[in-house]
Design an enzyme around this catalytic site. Structure first.
Site, short mmCIF file in Angstrom:
data_model
loop_
_atom_site.label_atom_id
_atom_site.label_comp_id
_atom_site.label_asym_id
_atom_site.label_seq_id
_atom_site.Cartn_x
_atom_site.Cartn_y
_atom_site.Cartn_z
N GLY A 42 0.80 -1.09 0.08
CA GLY A 42 -0.02 0.03 -0.10
C GLY A 42 0.85 1.25 0.08
CB ALA A 44 3.37 2.45 4.90
NE ARG A 330 -12.74 10.22 9.09
CZ ARG A 330 -11.93 9.66 8.37
NH1 ARG A 330 -11.03 8.80 8.75
NH2 ARG A 330 -11.78 9.98 7.28
CD GLU A 425 -5.52 0.99 8.87
OE1 GLU A 425 -5.51 0.93 7.75
OE2 GLU A 425 -6.48 0.65 9.71
CG LEU A 441 -4.70 8.88 1.95
CD1 LEU A 441 -5.42 9.69 0.58
CD2 LEU A 441 -4.61 7.57 1.31
#
Lengths: 637, 257
Positions: A42, A44, A330, A425, A441
């Site tokens: 991904g 990273a 959130r 993550e 991101l």
């Protein structure tokens, strides 16, 4: 266990400079003598693999997908933050740093977050140079939008496909290195175990998802960039294949797992439609820029939304948080939605939904303007629900989305196992108890492009370990262990499918360890999980054999790990007797229902250490010391 | 709804495959196509049969993993839709649905509905990038890019690399995929330096992978889940033509030492 975060001394803004100067270097001619394994491609993983190869290291990159381009970073829609202050609205590195620390409810490590804010500006430069097609203004300069938890416009975006475009940038950089022969790529290959030699991470064991072959790979260091563990809840916005296996098996080899209970529920997902539901789909948080969230004031009001007059609607986020309104962070927005649904005012099938209404925005900028901003999201919503959100409000409900917890790392992003680095993550470091939108991101790319390439060199220059070989005993044993584990899974031949166990685990986790948690529920959960796990090992039915493409077997291995990991997550949630960010304990709330932190007793990172099979994990604490920031109560009112 | 499915079953790359008939009872209209297959697979496993292997991951139409031909159409033929976003409300009770893998020489079947699409990665490795190392990039706003160029680049960059274009093409051509990447980078100032080298390298890799030629029938555009325009193939042809000409008749003075 000794946890030394290795935070450099000196003023916050100069720590990273200082660390970079202190680090030992590997000279260019010696770099090619070092092999690095990168697991996960991904943002990273791909960024790290490409950047390390550019420096001259020999890289082996692994992913379970059929192509590195498909890693789940691709699904991020809304954007990436950077403290560029291009909008002249008062943004700065310090403001991005402060917003992130505050958004994380003062449970992140100050020095790491500051470095992240510093590096954010380099990321945008790098991505533009790669040809990432960010949105632009008519004058040709980059456009920005605002996002939850911030009052400045600092989010860069590429339509609703920012994650995809950033990943393609990193993937293309990776492909260039594959073409040059400096990276070897292993797609459709899953990491099953970490191999230690002399206490240092020196390799991994993998299974080919096509042939079933189990192989040991040796290297001088191992990087895990294997993402989060939201799928322990079964239903989440993660891709079907996302799993905790790489992190969990590293944990069982000695890496500490930090703050597993910090999970993020995303407020704007499409509600569940039935028992067949296999995953949940996120509607980008950026929609909250132009949408207004509401439910009927009256309980059980089933009139179509357009027939409910203004004065009978409750715009609950605007009412409760007037200064942030629909852009409240959130965790706060999610809980507010749950509250109104619990009161019986939810909308749609089962009453588990709230409206996200674009009528005002459509009146302001027209349907064409909306289409330009969010066209792909509205299309996606229509495909899934069969409803047209230009004409009637979307129905949304919170869902598991991101996990802030992960393997413990120091300032250099190295775990407590020397030579094992953890990025993106998969580590715990930057988001505290809650992540702000458009920051995942940023972190993945900062870790991959700008942190690991330096800190890995320092490890090589100082650790001075002998070169491992994959025919050493340690590797042979690890491979044999994994063969045995696979054989065991296939030999059970019980009555229940793997998926049924995963679903049952997810349902109990969501109910008792989801948006709101309490001691009673968590204790019940901690009693339920081992029973389910035992049943799994007696009664699961895994189809097929090892020596073939076998999706049932892949899934079984991942669910087996979730069944162990879930217990650690619940245990962490039970031990943290406070509410902070995404971790909301109903016993610890203020009079108006907000999270109540306990800084006196819980201002630390909980790093759990594996104590062996059947034994309770050992808690280690890394105190969170704030040198520059004053810990305050989050208020978005 | 009750449906009859005819599904391509193939043990591995070396074994011959065939269509096998299954019944899918009680299908809900709100299910996605893949969820319908999930439910069928649960039944198959419970009965001790091999579940149907198919690729999927994000299930929100962006990762490009899912890939199957439904009733002869890549991704099922709904405009701008991947299989994972296709919902059962678009099918009728009692219908028979035929499900097959992508069919192309360059995409060999690995098992059932799963194919090997690594040829696409090899094409990107042959030039689908801008050669900038990490670090040293100028400020992102140092180079303004017009909205039209930026939008064109984004339109092309939206390709998810699923391979539907190849599967739909009677020649199994990968031109739309290659065109999308070549056009994305050619539209931007960052892509200019390697413009010719890129298109020559990528087209060569495409030919070597065994993809067919383009006869511009447009079936690729019709099934593309990201609705990548056929116009990009015209751009690719122009880019390629220009690069060939320039390389055949290089300007005087080669530079170098």
């Amino acid at each position: 266990m000794k946890l030394d975060a290795q935070i450099p001394a000196g003023p916050l803004a100069l720590k990273w400079d200082r660390r970079r100067f202190e680090m030992k270097l590997v000279n260019p001619a010696n770099k090619r003598k070092f092999d690095v394994i990168v697991v996960g491609t991904g943002l990273a993983g791909a960024a790290a693999a490409a950047s390390l190869a550019e420096l001259g290291y020999k890289v082996q990159a692994f992913c379970y997908q059929d192509s590195p381009r498909r890693a789940h970073s691709i699904a991020a829609q809304g954007g990436i933050n950077a403290a560029k202050n291009y909008q002249n609205d008062g943004d700065s590195i310090h403001r991005l740093f402060y917003d992130t620390i505050k958004g994380g409810d003062f449970r992140a490590r100050e020095a790491n977050v500051h470095r992240l804010a510093q590096l954010s500006v380099n990321i945008i430069d790098q991505c533009v140079a790669q040809g990432v097609p960010f949105a632009r203004e008519y004058g040709g300069l980059l456009a920005n939008r605002s996002f939850g938890g911030a009052q400045v416009s600092r989010t860069f975006y590429a339509r609703g496909q920012t994650g995809q475009q950033l990943l393609l940038g990193a993937y293309q950089a990776l492909c260039r290195q594959i073409g040059l022969g400096s990276v070897t790529i292993f797609p459709r290959t899953e990491m099953l175990d970490l191999v230690l030699v002399n206490g240092h991470a020196k390799g991994i064991v993998t299974r080919s998802l096509v042939t079933g072959e189990i192989t040991a790979h040796a290297a001088d260091a191992v990087i895990l960039a294997t993402g989060g563990y939201s799928n322990v809840f079964y239903l989440s916005t993660n891709a079907k294949g996302c799993n905790v296996t790489a992190s969990w098996r590293a944990y069982k080899k000695g890496a500490a797992f930090a703050n597993p209970c910090y999970t993020q529920i995303h407020p704007t997902c499409i509600p569940v439609s039935g028992d067949h539901q296999s995953k949940l789909t996120l509607m980008s948080e950026s929609l909250r820029n132009d949408g207004r969230v509401w439910v009927p004031k009256k309980k059980g009001d089933t009139r179509p939304p357009r027939e409910i007059p203004e004065d009978q609607r409750d715009y609950f986020l605007e009412r409760k948080y007037p200064s942030f309104g629909n852009l409240a962070p959130r965790d706060i927005s999610s809980r507010a939605a749950k509250e109104v649904c619990d009161e019986g005012r939810g909308v749609g099938p089962g009453g588990l939904g709230v409206y996200l209404d674009f009528a005002d925005a459509i009146q302001r900028i027209g349907e064409a303007g909306m289409r330009e901003r969010y066209g792909n999201l509205f299309d996606m919503y229509e495909k899934i629900t069969g409803e047209n959100a230009y004409q009637r409000p979307m129905r949304i409900y919170p869902a598991l989305h991101y996990t802030m917890g992960g393997l413990w790392v120091d300032y250099d992003l190295m775990s407590n196992v020397p030579g094992l680095f953890v990025l993106g993550e998969a580590n715990f470091s930057d988001h505290g108890a809650n992540r702000l939108g458009a920051s995942a991101l940023m972190q993945g790319l900062a870790d991959g492009y700008f942190v690991a390439p330096y800190t890995l060199g320092h490890y090589f220059a100082t650790a001075k370990q002998p070169k491992p070989r994959s025919d050493q005993t340690e590797f042979k044993k690890a491979a044999a262990d994994m063969q045995e584990l696979t054989r065991k899974l296939l030999a059970i031949n019980g009555k229940r499918t793997v998926n049924s166990f995963h679903k049952e685990l997810g349902a109990m986790m969501w109910e008792k360890c989801g948006m709101a948690r309490n001691e009673k529920g968590l204790k019940e959960l901690l009693a339920q999980i081992p029973v389910l796990r035992e049943d799994f090992w007696k009664n699961v039915k895994v189809a097929g054999q090892n020596e073939e493409l076998n999706q049932s077997l892949e899934h079984a291995g991942r669910v087996a790990d979730f069944l162990e990991f879930a217990e650690l997550l619940a245990q962490d949630a039970l031990h943290r007797r406070e509410s902070c960010g995404g971790h909301f304990r109903t016993e610890y709330q203020t009079e108006d229902g907000e999270a109540k932190r306990d800084d006196e007793n819980f201002a630390y990172v909980a790093a759990w250490e594996y104590a062996g099979p059947g034994r309770a994990a050992i808690l280690n604490k890394e105190p969170l010391i704030y040198e520059e920031v004053h810990m305050s109560t989050r208020s978005y009112k | 709804m009750n449906l009859t499915l005819k599904v391509w079953r193939q043990k591995d790359a070396r074994t011959e495959g065939r269509l096998v008939t299954y019944q899918a009872p009680n299908v809900m209209p709100d299910m996605s196509f893949l969820e319908m297959l999930d439910v069928l697979n649960e039944d198959l496993i419970a009965k001790g049969e091999e579940p149907i292997a198919f690729d999927s991951d994000c299930r929100e139409g962006i990762c490009g993993t899912c890939s199957m031909i439904i009733n002869g159409l890549a991704h099922g033929g709904m405009r701008g839709t991947t299989v994972c976003q296709l919902h059962m409300r678009h099918f009728r009770d009692g219908e028979t649905i035929v499900i097959e893998p992508w069919r192309a020489r360059a995409f060999p079947v690995l098992k059932d509905l799963i194919t090997d699409r690594s040829a696409f990665d090899r094409i990107i490795q042959a030039g689908g990038f801008v050669s900038v190392n990490t670090g040293g990039a100028p400020d992102a706003n140092a180079l303004p890019i017009g909205r039209i160029e930026a939008d064109t680049a984004m339109d092309a960059a939206a390709c998810i690399g699923c391979g539907a274009c190849v599967a739909a093409c009677k020649n199994a051509s990968a031109m739309l995929f290659v065109a999308a990447k070549v056009s994305h980078l050619a539209a931007l100032p960052q892509g200019q330096i390697e413009r010719e080298q890129r298109v020559l390298g990528m087209v060569k890799a495409m030919d070597e992978a065994g993809f067919g030629n383009c006869t511009v029938t447009g079936s690729c555009e019709a099934v593309c889940p990201k609705e990548i325009s056929l116009d990009f193939i015209a751009r690719l042809n122009r880019e390629y033509g220009k690069a060939i000409l320039k390389n055949t008749f290089p300007p005087a003075g080669k530079g170098g030492d």
